[in-house]
Motif scaffolding. Structure first.
Motif, mmCIF file in Angstrom:
data_model
loop_
_atom_site.group_PDB
_atom_site.id
_atom_site.type_symbol
_atom_site.label_atom_id
_atom_site.label_comp_id
_atom_site.label_asym_id
_atom_site.label_seq_id
_atom_site.Cartn_x
_atom_site.Cartn_y
_atom_site.Cartn_z
ATOM 1 N N GLY A 98 -18.690 -5.843 -3.427
ATOM 2 C CA GLY A 98 -17.790 -6.957 -3.114
ATOM 3 C C GLY A 98 -17.281 -7.621 -4.381
ATOM 4 O O GLY A 98 -16.090 -7.889 -4.534
ATOM 5 N N LEU A 99 -18.165 -7.854 -5.311
ATOM 6 C CA LEU A 99 -17.770 -8.486 -6.571
ATOM 7 C C LEU A 99 -16.782 -7.633 -7.337
ATOM 8 O O LEU A 99 -15.826 -8.135 -7.904
ATOM 9 C CB LEU A 99 -18.997 -8.722 -7.457
ATOM 10 N N VAL B 63 -14.690 -5.474 -6.188
ATOM 11 C CA VAL B 63 -13.394 -5.552 -5.528
ATOM 12 C C VAL B 63 -12.701 -6.862 -5.886
ATOM 13 O O VAL B 63 -11.517 -6.883 -6.245
ATOM 14 C CB VAL B 63 -13.567 -5.436 -3.996
ATOM 15 N N LEU C 218 -8.618 -9.864 -8.980
ATOM 16 C CA LEU C 218 -8.296 -10.966 -9.881
ATOM 17 C C LEU C 218 -7.719 -10.444 -11.188
ATOM 18 O O LEU C 218 -6.760 -10.985 -11.714
ATOM 19 C CB LEU C 218 -9.549 -11.807 -10.148
ATOM 20 N N ARG D 7 -0.328 -18.179 -11.882
ATOM 21 C CA ARG D 7 -0.978 -18.087 -10.565
ATOM 22 C C ARG D 7 -0.879 -19.410 -9.808
ATOM 23 O O ARG D 7 -0.601 -19.421 -8.606
ATOM 24 C CB ARG D 7 -2.434 -17.634 -10.721
ATOM 25 N N LYS E 66 2.681 -19.686 -8.590
ATOM 26 C CA LYS E 66 2.959 -18.769 -7.474
ATOM 27 C C LYS E 66 2.326 -19.284 -6.179
ATOM 28 O O LYS E 66 2.938 -19.234 -5.115
ATOM 29 C CB LYS E 66 2.442 -17.360 -7.808
ATOM 30 N N ALA E 67 1.105 -19.770 -6.286
ATOM 31 C CA ALA E 67 0.423 -20.280 -5.091
ATOM 32 C C ALA E 67 1.131 -21.516 -4.541
ATOM 33 O O ALA E 67 1.393 -21.612 -3.338
ATOM 34 C CB ALA E 67 -1.035 -20.598 -5.410
ATOM 35 N N GLY F 105 4.486 -20.640 -3.017
ATOM 36 C CA GLY F 105 4.316 -19.928 -1.755
ATOM 37 C C GLY F 105 3.993 -20.889 -0.612
ATOM 38 O O GLY F 105 4.529 -20.769 0.489
ATOM 39 N N ILE F 106 3.120 -21.849 -0.900
ATOM 40 C CA ILE F 106 2.762 -22.843 0.122
ATOM 41 C C ILE F 106 3.984 -23.710 0.436
ATOM 42 O O ILE F 106 4.212 -24.082 1.590
ATOM 43 C CB ILE F 106 1.548 -23.675 -0.343
ATOM 44 N N LYS G 114 7.208 -14.283 -0.235
ATOM 45 C CA LYS G 114 6.809 -15.300 -1.223
ATOM 46 C C LYS G 114 5.706 -16.207 -0.661
ATOM 47 O O LYS G 114 4.739 -16.534 -1.349
ATOM 48 C CB LYS G 114 8.023 -16.140 -1.642
ATOM 49 N N GLN H 130 2.386 -14.143 -0.276
ATOM 50 C CA GLN H 130 1.781 -13.837 -1.579
ATOM 51 C C GLN H 130 1.211 -15.104 -2.220
ATOM 52 O O GLN H 130 0.161 -15.068 -2.873
ATOM 53 C CB GLN H 130 2.807 -13.187 -2.507
ATOM 54 N N GLY H 131 1.904 -16.221 -2.039
ATOM 55 C CA GLY H 131 1.398 -17.482 -2.590
ATOM 56 C C GLY H 131 0.072 -17.871 -1.960
ATOM 57 O O GLY H 131 -0.861 -18.313 -2.646
ATOM 58 N N ILE H 132 -0.013 -17.696 -0.636
ATOM 59 C CA ILE H 132 -1.268 -18.013 0.064
ATOM 60 C C ILE H 132 -2.367 -17.049 -0.379
ATOM 61 O O ILE H 132 -3.524 -17.435 -0.538
ATOM 62 C CB ILE H 132 -1.049 -18.008 1.595
ATOM 63 N N VAL I 249 -2.614 -15.674 -3.366
ATOM 64 C CA VAL I 249 -3.043 -16.127 -4.690
ATOM 65 C C VAL I 249 -3.957 -17.358 -4.557
ATOM 66 O O VAL I 249 -4.963 -17.475 -5.261
ATOM 67 C CB VAL I 249 -1.827 -16.442 -5.601
ATOM 68 N N SER J 199 -7.249 -16.182 -3.747
ATOM 69 C CA SER J 199 -7.882 -15.527 -4.890
ATOM 70 C C SER J 199 -8.362 -16.554 -5.930
ATOM 71 O O SER J 199 -9.359 -16.327 -6.614
ATOM 72 C CB SER J 199 -6.933 -14.467 -5.452
ATOM 73 N N LEU K 93 4.670 -14.804 8.911
ATOM 74 C CA LEU K 93 4.917 -14.298 7.554
ATOM 75 C C LEU K 93 4.869 -12.767 7.486
ATOM 76 O O LEU K 93 5.125 -12.194 6.431
ATOM 77 C CB LEU K 93 3.892 -14.874 6.575
ATOM 78 N N GLY L 162 -16.033 -9.811 -0.145
ATOM 79 C CA GLY L 162 -15.355 -8.805 -0.974
ATOM 80 C C GLY L 162 -14.956 -7.588 -0.155
ATOM 81 O O GLY L 162 -13.876 -7.020 -0.330
ATOM 82 N N GLU L 163 -15.842 -7.204 0.769
ATOM 83 C CA GLU L 163 -15.525 -6.050 1.628
ATOM 84 C C GLU L 163 -14.354 -6.343 2.555
ATOM 85 O O GLU L 163 -13.550 -5.451 2.833
ATOM 86 C CB GLU L 163 -16.745 -5.672 2.470
ATOM 87 N N SER M 139 -11.228 -6.016 0.450
ATOM 88 C CA SER M 139 -10.897 -4.632 0.119
ATOM 89 C C SER M 139 -10.590 -3.822 1.367
ATOM 90 O O SER M 139 -9.810 -2.858 1.309
ATOM 91 C CB SER M 139 -12.037 -3.988 -0.664
ATOM 92 N N HIS N 174 -6.938 -4.378 1.658
ATOM 93 C CA HIS N 174 -6.185 -3.910 0.479
ATOM 94 C C HIS N 174 -6.195 -2.389 0.358
ATOM 95 O O HIS N 174 -5.170 -1.787 0.071
ATOM 96 C CB HIS N 174 -6.753 -4.557 -0.794
ATOM 97 N N ARG O 285 -2.352 -1.725 1.217
ATOM 98 C CA ARG O 285 -1.628 -2.179 0.030
ATOM 99 C C ARG O 285 -1.209 -0.985 -0.817
ATOM 100 O O ARG O 285 -1.967 -0.023 -0.945
ATOM 101 C CB ARG O 285 -2.502 -3.135 -0.789
#
Lengths: 154, 154
Positions: A7-8, A10, A15, A28, A31-32, A35-36, B31, B34-36, B38, B41, B80, B139-140, B143, B146, B150
């Motif tokens: 998990g880490l 990934v 990131l 970043r 962008k966030a 986007g919101i 947009k 992707q912003g959400i 980020v 993340s 979205l 994390g799983e 992924s 993704h 993706r």
């Protein structure tokens, strides 16, 4: 433990990829928050379209858009606006540096948006008149911040 | 009424501006999503940093990041992801068209993310061990989507 490490890995890959592709300052965060902002504007498009008669009023759809708007307004965005993350640091941003100045009143403007979105949430599903009434303060809350703190557009 | 019209004008200007600047297909949806992503993340960066020992564990900060992640995971993003808003329609997106295919299991993957984020929200503030345990499924869940949907990166 193996699953945890997977998990880490990934998360780290995700990131790292993001960092490589966007290494301009505050890329970043910008962008966030943009986007919101677009998400908010999509919800406003539904509500504004109904207010203007371009979209037929539908109580359920109006309530949904108002709920979404309120969620996007109340989400914690504090980490997305670090001081210095303005247009002069990265032209991808349209935020003016004066937003961060003492006395600029950004807190008041954020509260006004919060209140206007909450009022819309209470009104949107009750009928078209209620939606229209709530639209005024909401538009003013948008423009209150944009006029004061956004790079002017022609 | 005057205030209402002023509000609408402002909203209309904001929306028109956004449309002019980004008229590629599904530009606004992409947009926003992707912003959400980020934003998610950024929260994962806090939690992952603590799990890896790169950031000192802080219960309050961990809880905040987990709360923020849960909010960003549960926000209604259905509008979205319209069908066709994939990488072939607009290269700004890294979403593969097969995400929308029958049987692709996107609903299951979204539910897995929801459950993992909820579990992290329950665990993050209880201690570093709890956070680490919750990090694996999270994390799983990232992924899972993704890897399947993706555009692969090198």
């Amino acid at each position: 433990m193996k699953k945890f490490l997977a998990g880490l890995t990934v998360a780290a890959i995700a990131l790292a990829g993001a960092a490589t592709a966007q290494d301009a300052p505050f890329a970043r965060e910008i962008k966030a928050r943009q986007g919101i902002m677009v998400y908010r504007s999509i919800q406003l498009g539904v509500l504004g379209g109904m207010a203007k008669g371009e979209i037929e009023y539908d109580a359920e759809a109006a309530q949904k858009a108002a709920d979404n708007l309120a969620a996007a307004v109340t989400i914690d965005a504090s980490m997305l606006w670090p001081m210095g993350s303005d247009n002069s640091a990265n032209p991808a941003s349209t935020a003016l540096a004066k937003m961060w100045e003492d006395g600029a009143g950004i807190g008041d403007k954020a509260r006004a948006m919060n209140e206007a979105a909450t009022a819309m949430q209470a009104a949107a599903g009750t009928g078209l008149d209620g939606l229209k009434t709530a639209m005024g303060p909401l538009g003013e809350a948008c423009s209150g911040c944009h006029k004061a703190f956004r790079v002017p557009t022609n």
